[in-house]
Design a protein around this motif. Structure first.
Motif, PDB file in Angstrom:
ATOM      1  N   GLU A 125       6.859  10.331  36.448  1.00  9.90           N
ATOM      2  CA  GLU A 125       8.024  10.644  35.619  1.00  9.90           C
ATOM      3  C   GLU A 125       9.124  11.165  36.533  1.00  9.90           C
ATOM      4  O   GLU A 125       8.957  12.175  37.220  1.00  9.90           O
ATOM      5  CB  GLU A 125       7.689  11.690  34.565  1.00  9.90           C
ATOM      6  N   LEU A 126      10.249  10.454  36.554  1.00  8.99           N
ATOM      7  CA  LEU A 126      11.374  10.839  37.391  1.00  8.99           C
ATOM      8  C   LEU A 126      12.181  11.938  36.708  1.00  8.99           C
ATOM      9  O   LEU A 126      12.047  12.163  35.505  1.00  8.99           O
ATOM     10  CB  LEU A 126      12.264   9.628  37.665  1.00  8.99           C
ATOM     11  N   LYS A 127      13.037  12.603  37.467  1.00 13.19           N
ATOM     12  CA  LYS A 127      13.870  13.677  36.909  1.00 13.19           C
ATOM     13  C   LYS A 127      14.770  13.188  35.769  1.00 13.19           C
ATOM     14  O   LYS A 127      15.109  13.947  34.883  1.00 13.19           O
ATOM     15  CB  LYS A 127      14.747  14.284  38.002  1.00 13.19           C
ATOM     16  N   ASN A 128      15.132  11.897  35.808  1.00 18.25           N
ATOM     17  CA  ASN A 128      16.005  11.364  34.752  1.00 18.25           C
ATOM     18  C   ASN A 128      15.234  11.073  33.463  1.00 18.25           C
ATOM     19  O   ASN A 128      15.802  10.559  32.505  1.00 18.25           O
ATOM     20  CB  ASN A 128      16.737  10.107  35.232  1.00 18.25           C
ATOM     21  N   GLY A 129      13.924  11.375  33.438  1.00 17.79           N
ATOM     22  CA  GLY A 129      13.118  11.210  32.239  1.00 17.79           C
ATOM     23  C   GLY A 129      12.391   9.874  32.131  1.00 17.79           C
ATOM     24  O   GLY A 129      11.531   9.716  31.269  1.00 17.79           O
ATOM     25  N   ILE A 159       7.286  13.984  38.600  1.00 15.77           N
ATOM     26  CA  ILE A 159       6.002  14.527  38.156  1.00 15.77           C
ATOM     27  C   ILE A 159       4.984  13.384  38.165  1.00 15.77           C
ATOM     28  O   ILE A 159       5.183  12.363  37.509  1.00 15.77           O
ATOM     29  CB  ILE A 159       6.090  15.117  36.726  1.00 15.77           C
ATOM     30  N   VAL A 160       3.906  13.581  38.901  1.00 18.45           N
ATOM     31  CA  VAL A 160       2.843  12.580  39.002  1.00 18.45           C
ATOM     32  C   VAL A 160       1.646  13.076  38.198  1.00 18.45           C
ATOM     33  O   VAL A 160       1.168  14.199  38.415  1.00 18.45           O
ATOM     34  CB  VAL A 160       2.431  12.361  40.475  1.00 18.45           C
ATOM     35  N   THR A 161       1.183  12.238  37.274  1.00 20.04           N
ATOM     36  CA  THR A 161       0.048  12.605  36.430  1.00 20.04           C
ATOM     37  C   THR A 161      -1.052  11.572  36.614  1.00 20.04           C
ATOM     38  O   THR A 161      -0.804  10.374  36.530  1.00 20.04           O
ATOM     39  CB  THR A 161       0.459  12.680  34.938  1.00 20.04           C
ATOM     40  N   ARG A 162      -2.253  12.062  36.873  1.00 16.69           N
ATOM     41  CA  ARG A 162      -3.421  11.184  37.055  1.00 16.69           C
ATOM     42  C   ARG A 162      -4.329  11.313  35.835  1.00 16.69           C
ATOM     43  O   ARG A 162      -4.532  12.415  35.321  1.00 16.69           O
ATOM     44  CB  ARG A 162      -4.186  11.555  38.321  1.00 16.69           C
ATOM     45  N   TYR A 163      -4.870  10.160  35.399  1.00 16.11           N
ATOM     46  CA  TYR A 163      -5.725  10.100  34.215  1.00 16.11           C
ATOM     47  C   TYR A 163      -7.057   9.440  34.551  1.00 16.11           C
ATOM     48  O   TYR A 163      -7.120   8.557  35.410  1.00 16.11           O
ATOM     49  CB  TYR A 163      -5.051   9.285  33.108  1.00 16.11           C
ATOM     50  N   SER A 171      -4.881  15.655  36.499  1.00 16.56           N
ATOM     51  CA  SER A 171      -4.007  16.568  37.235  1.00 16.56           C
ATOM     52  C   SER A 171      -2.555  16.158  37.053  1.00 16.56           C
ATOM     53  O   SER A 171      -2.247  15.017  36.695  1.00 16.56           O
ATOM     54  CB  SER A 171      -4.342  16.561  38.734  1.00 16.56           C
ATOM     55  N   GLU A 172      -1.693  17.129  37.318  1.00 18.17           N
ATOM     56  CA  GLU A 172      -0.260  16.879  37.275  1.00 18.17           C
ATOM     57  C   GLU A 172       0.334  17.614  38.477  1.00 18.17           C
ATOM     58  O   GLU A 172       0.074  18.800  38.677  1.00 18.17           O
ATOM     59  CB  GLU A 172       0.324  17.421  35.974  1.00 18.17           C
ATOM     60  N   VAL A 173       1.103  16.868  39.292  1.00 17.02           N
ATOM     61  CA  VAL A 173       1.666  17.433  40.516  1.00 17.02           C
ATOM     62  C   VAL A 173       3.144  17.092  40.591  1.00 17.02           C
ATOM     63  O   VAL A 173       3.541  15.969  40.277  1.00 17.02           O
ATOM     64  CB  VAL A 173       0.939  16.859  41.769  1.00 17.02           C
TER      65      VAL A 173
END
Length: 188
Positions: A125-129, A159-163, A171-173
């Motif tokens: 997810e980039l800062k621009n949404g 924001i990087v989210t792994r599923y 996790s979310e980093v």
């Protein structure tokens, strides 16, 4: 026929044959093989290619190489298409980490991370949404890794989210705000 005319015809024929041979070589040898060869030319020990991404006249080669000490390094090389194949632009090779790397090369910015089993999907997810699914790749002799790249978007603070395979968040980093933070192997 005069000697001068024979000499001119011989040289002209040789030039035409040479140009034809180069053209045939470039047509027969595919882009992926030329990129692999270019990456290999920079290292004494041939790296293992995890993935090649061609985007118009530019390409990214994701690779890994060992240092002989059971430690592996994840690398990204950026290349540009030329008349005679693919040419090195910039690259980085770093110790593989569990945290995402935010790398700014000459043409592309890239976020990548090597990881181990258990991760089934990754979103960025980039800062621009805007949210994107990051491809997960694995070469024949490489670890799995995900990556996301752009030549126009700002990847800072993504924001990087792994599923896992059930869709549960592992996790979310947050990616650093500055590219190449903590990287020591960037080459231009």
């Amino acid at each position: 026929m005069s000697k001068k005319l024979k000499k001119t015809l011989t040289i002209g024929s040789s030039v035409v044959l040479l140009i034809g041979a180069i053209f045939i070589y470039l047509v027969i040898k595919d882009d992926y093989q030329m990129i692999e060869d270019e990456v290999a030319s920079y290292y004494a020990r041939t790296p293992d290619i995890a993935h090649i991404e061609i985007d118009g006249q530019y390409a990214l080669a994701l690779y890994e190489r060992g240092d002989g000490q059971l430690q592996f390094h994840a690398g990204v090389m950026e290349l540009k298409k030329t008349w005679f194949g693919w040419e090195f632009i910039s690259a980085t090779t770093e110790d593989a980490e569990r945290n995402p790397q935010y790398i700014e090369l000459t043409h592309f910015s890239i976020i990548q991370q090597a990881f181990f089993p258990g991760v089934d999907s990754v979103t960025v997810e980039l800062k621009n949404g805007e949210t994107y699914s990051a491809p997960i790749v694995k070469g024949e002799n490489t670890y799995r890794r995900w990556f996301y790249y752009s030549d126009t978007e700002d990847l800072a603070g993504a924001i990087v989210t792994r599923y896992d395979k059930n869709g549960d968040k592992l996790s979310e980093v947050k990616v650093p705000d500055e590219p190449n933070e903590g990287l020591s192997g960037t080459v231009d």
